[in-house]
Design a protein around this motif. Structure first.
Motif, PDB file in Angstrom:
ATOM      1  N   PHE A  88     -59.748  53.433  -1.570  1.00 53.18           N
ATOM      2  CA  PHE A  88     -61.245  52.629  -1.722  1.00 53.18           C
ATOM      3  C   PHE A  88     -62.067  52.752  -0.574  1.00 53.18           C
ATOM      4  O   PHE A  88     -62.651  53.219  -1.058  1.00 53.18           O
ATOM      5  N   ALA A  89     -61.096  53.054   0.442  1.00 53.50           N
ATOM      6  CA  ALA A  89     -62.090  52.657   1.589  1.00 53.50           C
ATOM      7  C   ALA A  89     -62.660  53.820   2.365  1.00 53.50           C
ATOM      8  O   ALA A  89     -63.541  54.562   2.395  1.00 53.50           O
ATOM      9  N   SER A  90     -61.864  55.158   1.494  1.00 54.76           N
ATOM     10  CA  SER A  90     -62.269  56.641   1.915  1.00 54.76           C
ATOM     11  C   SER A  90     -62.442  57.063   1.170  1.00 54.76           C
ATOM     12  O   SER A  90     -62.958  58.593   0.560  1.00 54.76           O
ATOM     13  N   LYS A  91     -63.046  55.653  -0.297  1.00 54.54           N
ATOM     14  CA  LYS A  91     -63.963  56.771  -1.969  1.00 54.54           C
ATOM     15  C   LYS A  91     -63.389  57.867  -2.430  1.00 54.54           C
ATOM     16  O   LYS A  91     -63.373  58.542  -2.619  1.00 54.54           O
ATOM     17  N   GLN A  92     -61.768  57.886  -2.508  1.00 52.78           N
ATOM     18  CA  GLN A  92     -61.253  59.090  -2.936  1.00 52.78           C
ATOM     19  C   GLN A  92     -60.245  58.582  -4.702  1.00 52.78           C
ATOM     20  O   GLN A  92     -59.421  58.191  -4.708  1.00 52.78           O
ATOM     21  N   ALA A  93     -61.447  58.767  -5.309  1.00 56.42           N
ATOM     22  CA  ALA A  93     -60.999  57.612  -6.578  1.00 56.42           C
ATOM     23  C   ALA A  93     -59.477  59.277  -7.642  1.00 56.42           C
ATOM     24  O   ALA A  93     -59.969  60.306  -7.321  1.00 56.42           O
ATOM     25  N   GLY A  94     -59.154  57.935  -7.845  1.00 63.60           N
ATOM     26  CA  GLY A  94     -57.713  59.071  -8.604  1.00 63.60           C
ATOM     27  C   GLY A  94     -56.743  59.722  -7.606  1.00 63.60           C
ATOM     28  O   GLY A  94     -55.221  59.962  -8.097  1.00 63.60           O
ATOM     29  N   ARG A  95     -56.643  59.602  -6.087  1.00 63.35           N
ATOM     30  CA  ARG A  95     -55.467  60.087  -5.076  1.00 63.35           C
ATOM     31  C   ARG A  95     -54.567  59.676  -5.334  1.00 63.35           C
ATOM     32  O   ARG A  95     -53.750  60.275  -4.838  1.00 63.35           O
ATOM     33  N   ALA A  96     -54.570  57.883  -5.493  1.00 66.73           N
ATOM     34  CA  ALA A  96     -53.085  57.349  -5.132  1.00 66.73           C
ATOM     35  C   ALA A  96     -52.529  57.166  -7.173  1.00 66.73           C
ATOM     36  O   ALA A  96     -50.963  57.782  -6.588  1.00 66.73           O
ATOM     37  N   LEU A  97     -52.656  57.691  -7.575  1.00 63.88           N
ATOM     38  CA  LEU A  97     -52.433  58.296  -9.668  1.00 63.88           C
ATOM     39  C   LEU A  97     -51.956  59.591  -8.448  1.00 63.88           C
ATOM     40  O   LEU A  97     -50.635  59.487  -9.495  1.00 63.88           O
ATOM     41  N   ARG A  98     -52.426  60.052  -8.425  1.00 61.68           N
ATOM     42  CA  ARG A  98     -52.280  61.970  -8.308  1.00 61.68           C
ATOM     43  C   ARG A  98     -50.814  62.101  -7.418  1.00 61.68           C
ATOM     44  O   ARG A  98     -50.134  62.314  -7.497  1.00 61.68           O
ATOM     45  N   TYR A  99     -51.289  61.650  -6.424  1.00 60.74           N
ATOM     46  CA  TYR A  99     -50.061  61.932  -5.051  1.00 60.74           C
ATOM     47  C   TYR A  99     -48.428  61.238  -5.271  1.00 60.74           C
ATOM     48  O   TYR A  99     -47.859  61.661  -5.313  1.00 60.74           O
ATOM     49  N   ASN A 100     -48.485  59.806  -6.460  1.00 62.03           N
ATOM     50  CA  ASN A 100     -47.354  58.959  -6.949  1.00 62.03           C
ATOM     51  C   ASN A 100     -47.076  59.903  -8.178  1.00 62.03           C
ATOM     52  O   ASN A 100     -45.951  60.116  -8.112  1.00 62.03           O
TER      53      ASN A 100
END
Length: 287
Positions: free
Chosen positions: A52-64
């Protein structure tokens, strides 16, 4: 001239892969331009919340979803070889620096203050670390915040020995209040009716952490502290002093879930709840 605008804060609970719910919530925030002056994350709330701080929507779901079955990311073999079920080198170096790159520039350009919570083994108390640049020291604090007891090695930073922040302070609303935040959104990963029970693994915990009696005490009493925290948060939310976002039903996901479909299911639950509450939250935040 002094700015009298109330400071807006965000509090993110942990919960291992229940954190996929939080990922869905904060992605809706990002997509709708919701911002805060400060944020504190605990455990998965820190490791996923940093996006959220780096403004990367979707990243956490994607790499998991992509790496959930990679033994370097999460596996019993990693636990046996390194002492960490979630491989420290892979999670905090290889993944963010090479495979699904964390936007360090965007993180550092974001004026929002960002804290992570860890537990000091010698005192049994919470320690709150404010990020400076998302460099190696900050990332080590992130790792400490998410180092689950029995599944992780102890993280040493300076003269401190640290583990999961959720042991000492699972939902640090009062920390943010003490920092002067007045408009606070709290995202939890259990329904509002949830009541934590005593840890059933205390016999093992006492054996493994026998050198740290105050940590053992903190873990033995965590359920009491947690239930008091959630009661405090609910009371604040009921009178409109805090905005609470919680799952409508138990998420029913394993702490170490690897099934991409399950990860996405819980992520979508978070998105759905956030979308439902979005306008009410905007009103609360005066946006």
């Amino acid at each position: 001239m002094k700015d009298n605008t109330p400071k807006k804060g965000l509090v993110l609970e942990g919960g291992a892969m229940r954190g996929m719910f939080t990922c869905g919530v904060i992605d809706v925030f990002l997509e709708n331009g919701i911002t805060f002056d400060g944020m504190v994350g605990v455990s998965a709330g820190a490791t996923f919340g940093c996006n959220f701080a780096s403004k990367q929507a979707g990243r956490a779901l994607r790499y998991n979803k992509v790496y959930s079955h990679d033994k370097r990311y999460a596996s019993l073999s990693s636990l046996v070889k390194t002492g960490d079920y979630y491989g420290a080198e892979f999670c905090y170096e290889t993944l963010p620096q090479k495979l699904d790159v964390f936007d360090y520039k965007a993180f550092n350009n974001n004026p929002m203050e960002f804290w992570v919570t860890a537990t000091d083994l010698d005192t049994g108390r919470a320690v709150y670390h404010k990020f400076k640049d998302a460099g190696p020291t900050d990332m080590k604090w992130m790792r400490a915040s998410a180092s689950m007891p029995l599944f992780s090695s102890i993280v040493e930073i300076g003269n401190r020995k640290l583990l999961d922040g959720g042991i000492a302070d699972s939902i640090p609303l009062q920390f943010m209040e003490h920092k002067g935040y007045e408009k606070i959104v709290v995202v939890v990963t259990q329904p509002t009716t949830y009541v934590k029970k005593k840890n059933s693994a205390m016999a093992v915990i006492k054996a493994v952490y026998r050198k740290y009696p105050k940590l053992i005490q903190a873990m033995a009493t965590r359920h009491i502290r947690y239930n008091k925290e959630t009661e405090y948060i609910r009371a604040k939310a009921e009178v409109g002093n805090v905005f609470l976002i919680a799952p409508e039903e138990p998420l029913n996901i394993s702490h170490t879930e690897k099934d991409p479909a399950e990860l996405e299911r819980v992520y979508l639950l978070g998105r759905n709840v956030a979308a439902k509450r979005l306008e009410a939250m905007r009103k609360y935040l005066n946006e």
